[in-house]
Design a protein around this motif. Structure first.
Motif, PDB file in Angstrom:
ATOM      1  N   THR A 241      23.606  21.286   1.841  1.00 49.94           N
ATOM      2  CA  THR A 241      22.273  20.741   2.161  1.00 49.94           C
ATOM      3  C   THR A 241      21.409  20.513   0.922  1.00 49.94           C
ATOM      4  OG1 THR A 241      21.374  22.970   2.519  1.00 49.94           O
ATOM      5  CG2 THR A 241      22.292  21.818   4.432  1.00 49.94           C
ATOM      6  N   LYS A 242      21.644  21.296  -0.136  1.00 50.17           N
ATOM      7  CA  LYS A 242      20.819  21.176  -1.336  1.00 50.17           C
ATOM      8  C   LYS A 242      21.428  20.237  -2.377  1.00 50.17           C
ATOM      9  CE  LYS A 242      18.884  25.836  -0.882  1.00 50.17           C
ATOM     10  NZ  LYS A 242      18.677  27.152  -1.545  1.00 50.17           N
ATOM     11  N   GLY A 243      22.666  19.837  -2.178  1.00 54.31           N
ATOM     12  CA  GLY A 243      23.328  19.002  -3.162  1.00 54.31           C
ATOM     13  C   GLY A 243      23.795  19.820  -4.355  1.00 54.31           C
ATOM     14  N   LEU A 244      23.929  19.191  -5.507  1.00 54.02           N
ATOM     15  CA  LEU A 244      24.393  19.872  -6.714  1.00 54.02           C
ATOM     16  C   LEU A 244      23.273  20.729  -7.289  1.00 54.02           C
ATOM     17  CD1 LEU A 244      26.742  20.213  -8.747  1.00 54.02           C
ATOM     18  CD2 LEU A 244      25.693  18.363 -10.077  1.00 54.02           C
ATOM     19  N   VAL A 245      23.511  22.036  -7.383  1.00 53.01           N
ATOM     20  CA  VAL A 245      22.527  22.963  -7.960  1.00 53.01           C
ATOM     21  C   VAL A 245      23.216  23.727  -9.084  1.00 53.01           C
ATOM     22  CG1 VAL A 245      21.073  23.202  -5.920  1.00 53.01           C
ATOM     23  CG2 VAL A 245      23.091  24.658  -6.163  1.00 53.01           C
TER      24      VAL A 245
END
Length: 256
Positions: free
Chosen positions: A228-232
């Protein structure tokens, strides 16, 4: 190999503990504490073994013999650890069972108060504690009733393959870090059972285990493909508890 000095220390310790014990029927006795015969009877070993150990002779009692001696001598936890350390034997009733398996209070406190993903690792690489941020980041790790284990998750959970960029490289790095800890506690049957299970369930683990690669648990940048947050990206930090160095605190500081 156990040194002459260690054998002398072991013998002196066993004798001192024997002489400090109170016999069941003491009566009038010329010697303090238990006689060697009485200790041998309690421990279900021969008097000769007790004598040779106390004299610091060049013998190496088995872990089972030491275990029975420790019980017969009513050793406290620290005394038992000292006995096995002098004899250079792995304690079959420990390495961790005698010590508390709960996360040290210092790690729990930090995990609860760090504002970023943070968790504690026990000697089997179970997550003994984790904050909400860590539970959100590691998708699938905390699902179900099983004890969350970082090794099992990394090598066998489908979510880990999606979460970790360049999954196989990251997984083999985790394995190399675990092997360093395994070298210290390979006598623990629980640790060995984890290795055996993973060798059976994961071809990548089995291949990596055979390579004999060992690595420090280092910090540095860690990226995740969160659903849900993408690439972190985070900077990983790892700390050990002063009193229980086999426990680790790991926290992930946002990068940038």
């Amino acid at each position: 190999m156990t040194s002459d000095e260690q054998r002398k220390l072991l013998g002196a310790f066993v004798r001192a503990r024997r002489e400090s014990l109170i016999a069941e029927r003491s009566g009038r006795r010329r010697t303090p504490g238990l006689r060697r015969e009485e200790l041998a009877d309690r421990a279900h070993i021969s008097v000769t073994w007790v004598t040779w150990i106390e004299q610091g002779r060049e013998v190496r009692p088995s872990a089972d013999t030491l275990d029975r001696l420790a019980v017969a001598l009513c050793l406290a936890r620290a005394e038992r650890e000292y006995l096995f350390a002098l004899a250079e034997r792995e304690d079959p009733a420990d390495p961790f069972a005698v010590l508390p398996d709960d996360a040290p209070a210092s790690i729990v406190t930090l995990v609860e108060n760090v504002p970023w993903p943070a968790y504690g690792l026990d000697p089997m690489w179970n997550l003994c504690c984790a904050n909400n941020q860590a539970q959100t980041l590691f998708t699938g790790l905390f699902e179900g009733a099983d004890q969350p284990n970082l090794l099992r998750y990394t090598f066998t959970h489908p979510a880990a393959r999606e979460l970790l960029p360049d999954w196989e490289k990251r997984a083999l790095r985790v394995l190399a870090e675990f092997r360093r800890d395994y070298g210290r506690k390979h006598g623990d049957p629980r640790v060995q059972s984890i290795v055996d299970w993973l060798c059976e369930k994961s071809d990548v683990f089995r291949m990596g285990w055979g390579r004999q690669t060992v690595a420090e648990r280092e910090g540095g940048r860690r990226s995740f493909h969160h659903p849900t947050k993408g690439l972190v990206t985070y900077v990983q930090h790892t700390l050990a508890d002063a009193e229980r160095p086999d426990f680790r605190l790991v926290f992930l500081q946002p990068d940038g």
